[in-house]
Design a protein around this motif. Structure first.
Motif: not given
Length: 382
Positions: A57-66
């Protein structure tokens, strides 16, 4: 078919230091990769790349300050990926937004608890809008299914039950038992284990209150409490400090392990004799019951919520009446501590039940069955 799984964004995937929803996603979604193209959307974390693979499974990780930044990052990723199916994990409010952004996609909601459909989290009117926008709603127990139907009868036809599971190969390793007991000097103790967050819902105070009765009948008993109030942290809370005060007179009979990672938990289960899950309110499922049973432990749990769907009373453990907890809890634990043959039999039947019904492979198969039903229903409407 391209499918996207949008996690809440509180923890990364994989989530070694906590995050029960993320842990479910990281374990069952890769098993869908033989049938679908799957992507998991989560938050970034130290040591994890922005993009990576997790067992197919491909994981897409998002920068998430909020929350808004996380959602914006997810939407941007989905626009590139263009999935035909988007599953939102445990956040009803995301569903209408994603349905508007991606009108050509099927948008599912997968509820792992009733936390975010309760009156404290969302108004009844907004809940109706969010549930109504979903093309399908998955829940992790028949108890939660009934709860959703009660709150919104008109979505009953959209509901499907998909139990979470465990990897039985990770649990039930008796060869580790004596090594761990020796390391702690517990070779001759009868160990009662609680594993979970230290919050009032989990009922740990009832377990400590049962100690005097247990000690009278079993002078070598040891209550081992593994967990902390917060995921991935040893920080304390008013409730956890209350538990420490309650246990102080019985310090020889209680051990607090402030935090253990999910990878460490099989070892803690392996050295126990009995697992106790004294949750006093209605938990939607209670995965710790399944993990204990996979470890070959009999379970004493409350007859509430989804736990009645896991533990077979008198077969794989005991279910106690939450209204009679002070009497029934020590009595059922004592019965198991004094009868090794009963413990062994119940533990073996519990592991057998897990292997037959509660593995991650079963979770993936149930999810795929819900997909076929949804596609069939969508085709009929067309």
């Amino acid at each position: 078919m391209r499918a996207a799984f949008v996690t809440p964004g509180a923890y990364p995937v994989p989530a070694p230091r906590g995050g029960s929803v993320e842990r479910v996603v990281e374990n069952f979604v890769p098993l869908l990769a033989d049938n679908l193209e799957v992507r998991i959307y989560g938050r970034t974390a130290k040591g994890l790349p922005r993009r990576g693979m997790l067992h197919g499974a491909r994981c897409e990780r998002v920068r998430a300050p909020g929350r808004r930044a996380y959602l914006s990052g997810v939407v941007a990723g989905l626009r590139v990926y263009r999935p035909q199916l988007i599953e939102v994990e445990n956040r009803p409010r995301m569903v209408p937004l994603l349905k508007r952004k991606f009108p050509g996609a099927r948008v599912w909601l997968h509820l792992h608890s009733n936390t975010f459909i309760s009156g404290k989290a969302i108004s009844p009117r907004e809940l109706q809008e969010c549930l109504g926008a979903a093309d399908r709603i998955l829940v992790n127990s028949f108890f939660l299914k009934a709860d959703v139907e009660r709150r919104s009868p008109r979505v009953a036809s959209k509901l499907g039950v998909v139990y979470p599971g465990v990897d039985p190969a990770r649990f039930g390793r008796p060869t580790v038992r004596e090594t761990i007991r020796s390391a702690h000097g517990w070779q001759h103790r009868q160990i009662v284990l609680f594993a979970g967050r230290l919050i009032p819902l989990k009922g740990v105070h009832h377990l400590i209150a049962a100690l005097p009765a247990l000690i009278r009948r079993h002078p070598n008993v040891l209550l081992v409490i593994v967990g902390s109030p917060f995921y991935g942290s040893s920080r304390t809370s008013a409730y956890s400090r209350k538990l420490l005060r309650m246990a102080r007179p019985w310090r020889r009979y209680v051990h607090f392990e402030p935090y253990a990672s999910h990878d460490q938990m099989p070892a803690w289960f392996s050295m126990a004799d009995v697992a106790v899950v004294p949750s006093v309110r209605r938990e939607a499922f209670g995965l710790v019951n399944v993990e204990a049973m996979a470890s070959g432990l009999p379970v004493v749990a409350c007859r509430v919520g989804g736990m009645t769907e896991i533990v077979e009373d008198g077969v794989t453990g005991f279910l106690v009446d939450p209204r009679r907890l002070d009497a029934e809890l020590p009595a059922r634990i004592s019965l198991l501590l004094e009868d090794e043959a009963l413990r062994t039999r119940m533990g073996a039947l519990g592991r057998e039940r897990v292997v037959e019904r509660f593995t991650w492979r079963h979770t993936a198969e149930r999810w795929l069955a819900e997909l076929y039903r949804d596609l069939e229903a969508a085709g009929e409407k067309e």
